[in-house]
Write an enzyme that holds these catalytic residues in place. Structure first.
Site, PDB file in Angstrom:
ATOM      1  N   ASN A   1     -16.536   2.787 -13.137  1.00 54.75           N
ATOM      2  CA  ASN A   1     -15.093   2.688 -12.891  1.00 54.75           C
ATOM      3  C   ASN A   1     -14.626   1.238 -12.835  1.00 54.75           C
ATOM      4  O   ASN A   1     -13.475   0.936 -13.179  1.00 54.75           O
ATOM      5  CB  ASN A   1     -14.716   3.404 -11.587  1.00 54.75           C
ATOM      6  CG  ASN A   1     -14.874   4.918 -11.708  1.00 54.75           C
ATOM      7  OD1 ASN A   1     -14.903   5.449 -12.817  1.00 54.75           O
ATOM      8  ND2 ASN A   1     -14.978   5.594 -10.576  1.00 54.75           N
TER       9      ASN A   1
ATOM     10  N   ASP B   1     -13.738   0.352 -22.444  1.00 53.20           N
ATOM     11  CA  ASP B   1     -13.394   1.762 -22.290  1.00 53.20           C
ATOM     12  C   ASP B   1     -14.437   2.652 -22.970  1.00 53.20           C
ATOM     13  O   ASP B   1     -14.662   3.790 -22.559  1.00 53.20           O
ATOM     14  CB  ASP B   1     -12.014   2.020 -22.886  1.00 53.20           C
ATOM     15  CG  ASP B   1     -11.555   3.460 -22.705  1.00 53.20           C
ATOM     16  OD1 ASP B   1     -11.554   3.944 -21.558  1.00 53.20           O
ATOM     17  OD2 ASP B   1     -11.212   4.113 -23.713  1.00 53.20           O
TER      18      ASP B   1
ATOM     19  N   GLU C   1     -14.160  10.752 -15.158  1.00 49.55           N
ATOM     20  CA  GLU C   1     -13.363  11.239 -16.291  1.00 49.55           C
ATOM     21  C   GLU C   1     -11.876  11.084 -16.011  1.00 49.55           C
ATOM     22  O   GLU C   1     -11.110  10.640 -16.874  1.00 49.55           O
ATOM     23  CB  GLU C   1     -13.704  12.706 -16.561  1.00 49.55           C
ATOM     24  CG  GLU C   1     -12.960  13.276 -17.756  1.00 49.55           C
ATOM     25  CD  GLU C   1     -13.319  14.721 -18.018  1.00 49.55           C
ATOM     26  OE1 GLU C   1     -12.796  15.290 -19.007  1.00 49.55           O
ATOM     27  OE2 GLU C   1     -14.108  15.300 -17.225  1.00 49.55           O
TER      28      GLU C   1
ATOM     29  N   ASP D   1     -10.968   7.400 -16.183  1.00 53.16           N
ATOM     30  CA  ASP D   1     -10.963   6.918 -17.565  1.00 53.16           C
ATOM     31  C   ASP D   1      -9.662   7.298 -18.262  1.00 53.16           C
ATOM     32  O   ASP D   1      -8.960   6.446 -18.826  1.00 53.16           O
ATOM     33  CB  ASP D   1     -12.175   7.503 -18.302  1.00 53.16           C
ATOM     34  CG  ASP D   1     -12.324   6.912 -19.701  1.00 53.16           C
ATOM     35  OD1 ASP D   1     -11.554   6.009 -20.053  1.00 53.16           O
ATOM     36  OD2 ASP D   1     -13.210   7.361 -20.442  1.00 53.16           O
ATOM     37  N   HIS D   2      -9.320   8.577 -18.233  1.00 51.31           N
ATOM     38  CA  HIS D   2      -8.117   9.033 -18.931  1.00 51.31           C
ATOM     39  C   HIS D   2      -6.842   8.537 -18.248  1.00 51.31           C
ATOM     40  O   HIS D   2      -5.825   8.315 -18.908  1.00 51.31           O
ATOM     41  CB  HIS D   2      -8.110  10.557 -19.025  1.00 51.31           C
ATOM     42  CG  HIS D   2      -9.232  11.107 -19.853  1.00 51.31           C
ATOM     43  ND1 HIS D   2      -9.571  10.567 -21.080  1.00 51.31           N
ATOM     44  CD2 HIS D   2     -10.103  12.126 -19.628  1.00 51.31           C
ATOM     45  CE1 HIS D   2     -10.594  11.246 -21.588  1.00 51.31           C
ATOM     46  NE2 HIS D   2     -10.946  12.188 -20.719  1.00 51.31           N
TER      47      HIS D   2
END
Length: 332
Positions: free
Chosen positions: A23, A70, A88, A91-92
């Site tokens: 992260n 990324d 997840e 990230d998005h």
């Protein structure tokens, strides 16, 4: 381009220590992207002024770093055994925010603020396409990637920034008189024509070759006519054109996995571009006819000389002849 970039990404993740949280990689790339994009916004807050070329270069570099970081955060999570739903989501979530700043950065780089409605369309279309991609994931359960997708779009934006570095932000002015300015409208026709035919799940070109070529041929004719008018009137060549909405509709339909049958949509677009071409030619011809006071398909006969002028001419001519005749007789 993902397979080509895998070697770089795999090498890069190997350079990261195992104690580096995935992260943290994601948020670091996002901060770099935001900082470099805001640099362009600082120099051009309304996206109308030219930004320094070095700022465009930093923005391109920042986007490349963001893309690389990324791409490796998931690899780092699997490498360290720390994969989780939180990663997840993180990230998005960062990607959704990055989409906004990438759109603003490229708008400043090309001075899209001179046409605010195009700038609005470009920025809102970017976030809408991102939303549609995750809407599809929500429905199907799988995040699908096309042949031309996020990585290719990011490299496209990087290329735009680098062109601004090489030629200056004025190169992207929506109206230009430079030698290279007519190339851009041509690319707006050629590139979509190739991509749409290439990516079509229904083989849209092979199923309808004549209609497909007629559609893009009419779009090309429309753009060519704009170039001829710009040459004849010694005016600027406009990049935007209403006929380009047709290819844009076909491209957008493919991006969201063809909710409208491509074959039917192609016929609709074909009718639209033909109508738009005829309408444009009619408007231009009538405007020129009105300005020059001429007719388009007929020859207006010229008015004959008035009888008064003819009589005066004959009188003057005969008097001169008589005068010369009398002078000749007297001399004899």
């Amino acid at each position: 381009m993902d397979p080509m970039m895998q070697k770089w990404w795999c090498w890069l993740v190997e350079q990261c220590p195992l104690t580096l949280a995935p992260n943290l990689i994601t948020i670091s790339g996002l901060l770099v992207n935001i900082a470099t994009s805001l640099l362009l916004v600082y120099y051009s807050p309304d996206a109308k002024q030219e930004v320094p070329r070095w700022a465009c270069f930093l923005c391109a570099l920042g986007l490349f770093l963001y893309q690389s970081l990324d791409a490796i955060d998931g690899k780092q999570a699997r490498r360290t055994g720390t994969s989780s739903p939180l990663g997840e989501l993180f990230d998005h979530g960062c990607d959704s925010l990055s989409t906004v700043f990438v759109s603003l950065g490229v708008a400043c780089s090309v001075r899209l603020g001179t046409h605010p409605y195009w700038m609005f369309f470009q920025c809102m279309m970017a976030v809408t396409l991102f939303y549609c991609a995750h809407w599809q994931t929500y429905v199907s359960g799988t995040l699908r990637f096309g042949f031309v997708d996020v990585t290719e779009a990011q490299f496209g934006v990087i290329a735009i920034h680098l062109l601004s570095v090489i030629f200056g932000p004025s190169f992207w002015s929506l109206k230009g008189t430079s030698v290279l300015s007519p190339v851009v409208p041509l690319l707006f026709v050629l590139v979509p024509s190739v991509l749409i035919a290439w990516k079509s799940p229904y083989d849209i070109y092979l199923q309808n070759p004549t209609i497909y070529l007629l559609t893009f041929g009419c779009v090309s004719a429309r753009v060519t006519n704009r170039l001829v008018v710009a040459h004849m009137t010694k005016s600027e060549m406009a990049y935007s054109d209403a006929s380009l909405l047709g290819p844009a509709l076909l491209f957008l339909n493919q991006y969201v996995n063809c909710p409208i049958n491509e074959n039917y949509l192609l016929y609709i677009v074909c009718i639209y571009v033909i109508y738009d071409l005829i309408k444009y030619c009619q408007e231009v011809c009538l405007e020129i006819c009105h300005h020059l006071n001429i007719s388009l398909f007929t020859i207006v006969p010229k008015r004959p000389a008035s009888s008064t002028s003819s009589a005066a001419f004959e009188k003057n001519g005969s008097s001169k002849y008589m005068t010369r005749s009398k002078a000749k007789v007297k001399s004899n």
